[in-house]
Enzyme design. Sequence first.
Site, short mmCIF file in Angstrom:
data_model
loop_
_atom_site.label_atom_id
_atom_site.label_comp_id
_atom_site.label_asym_id
_atom_site.label_seq_id
_atom_site.Cartn_x
_atom_site.Cartn_y
_atom_site.Cartn_z
N ARG A 50 0.54 8.50 -2.82
CA ARG A 50 1.62 9.16 -1.76
C ARG A 50 2.05 10.35 -2.64
O ARG A 50 1.86 11.11 -2.92
CB ARG A 50 2.07 8.31 -0.77
CG ARG A 50 2.81 8.99 0.53
CD ARG A 50 4.04 9.69 -0.22
NE ARG A 50 5.44 9.00 -0.84
CZ ARG A 50 6.40 9.50 -1.21
NH1 ARG A 50 6.51 10.69 -1.68
NH2 ARG A 50 6.53 8.81 -1.97
N HIS B 152 11.33 7.85 -11.98
CA HIS B 152 10.62 8.80 -12.77
C HIS B 152 10.50 9.21 -14.22
O HIS B 152 11.92 8.64 -14.59
CB HIS B 152 10.67 9.65 -11.82
CG HIS B 152 9.79 10.38 -10.95
ND1 HIS B 152 9.13 11.06 -10.50
CD2 HIS B 152 10.10 9.64 -9.40
CE1 HIS B 152 9.03 10.77 -8.85
NE2 HIS B 152 9.53 9.79 -9.11
N CYS C 157 8.47 15.09 -7.22
CA CYS C 157 9.15 15.90 -6.76
C CYS C 157 8.74 17.32 -6.07
O CYS C 157 9.75 18.22 -7.37
CB CYS C 157 10.25 15.35 -6.65
SG CYS C 157 12.18 15.36 -5.20
N HIS D 179 13.28 2.86 -8.13
CA HIS D 179 12.36 3.68 -7.59
C HIS D 179 12.11 4.57 -8.98
O HIS D 179 12.75 5.48 -8.90
CB HIS D 179 12.08 4.80 -6.66
CG HIS D 179 11.22 5.12 -6.91
ND1 HIS D 179 9.64 5.72 -6.39
CD2 HIS D 179 11.26 6.89 -7.27
CE1 HIS D 179 9.22 6.69 -6.34
NE2 HIS D 179 9.46 7.71 -6.72
N ASN E 161 5.63 9.13 -11.55
CA ASN E 161 6.72 8.31 -11.66
C ASN E 161 6.03 7.67 -12.44
O ASN E 161 5.87 7.97 -13.86
CB ASN E 161 5.91 7.55 -10.40
CG ASN E 161 6.28 8.11 -8.97
OD1 ASN E 161 6.92 7.78 -8.03
ND2 ASN E 161 5.89 9.11 -8.34
ZN ZN Z 1 8.92 9.30 -6.65
#
Ligand code: ZN
Length: 306
Positions: free
Chosen positions: A16, A213, A244, A211, A253
């Site tokens: 995703r 990056h 993003c 999360h 990420n």
């Molecule tokens: Zn992300």
Amino acid sequence: MSDLPQSVRIREVGPRDGFQNEPEVIATDDKIALVDGLARTGVKRLEVTSFVRADVIPQLADGPEVLDRMDVPDDVAVTVLIPNEKGLDNALRQRERFSEVNCFLSASETHNRKNVNRSIEESLSGLERVIGRARDEGLRAEGVISVAFGCPYEGAVPRERVWDIARRLRDAGAEEIAFGDTTGMANPLQVRSYFGEAREALGPDVELTAHFHNTRGQGLANVLAALEGGCSSFESSFGELGGCPVPKGATGNIATEDLVSMLHEMGIETGIDLDAVVAMARRAQEVLGRPLGSHTLVAGPVDWHA
Ligand code: ZN
């Protein structure tokens, strides 16, 4: 500093967060092969696609087909990203194909406006309905707060604001809150105190997830700081895919294989077969026809006997 956890949970978000932000549209068959392969690496959480409008994110327009045709073992929790109630309506047509929804908004007004064209309050009240309905359907809900460590448009993001947003998501029924360093602005000193404070603000029952990056190469340093601060749940992308939509240049990420390599070398269990993840990242490289950014992909897993 608390003792480091003995094991951590990892959610693979490459299909995703990764596929969405690569310039190419990956063929559906290739996506399905990668999803099926990732689901057999030992990872127990897999974010497969999102139900955003196809004209907004054409890279994921085939999400329903991927969900329909993928072959994921029953013990892998499949997550889909849901932007709003319309997205939930669409996703529920395939209710039996996933078990978790991921709902997101930004911790800054400017980033939220640029990303989803809504105020934070508009996003929150919409997501409260989405999460409530998802829970009624027996789905698990995760709330992701983007730019939670700093915003490229507004600068520092007050933690109290992040906790206020997180409490609203928790109270709506989210069992997990992820804090996104969406554009790679967090540093390890900032992260070290972050998760303890979040735990105090949100109480013992909600799962807290990092999360990160790797936009500026600090992703794994931030992981160590988060571990020291009591965090034991992470999201990452194989091959360091991802980014993003806003602003441009907000790249990948942290790579799942780099994360797993570091954790295993530190004696922390993930349940993931590192060689299998590297093989999938290599396959993604072939599909895209260009080298990807992960270090372990280039160097291979650590071999102490070489
Ligand atoms: Zn992300």
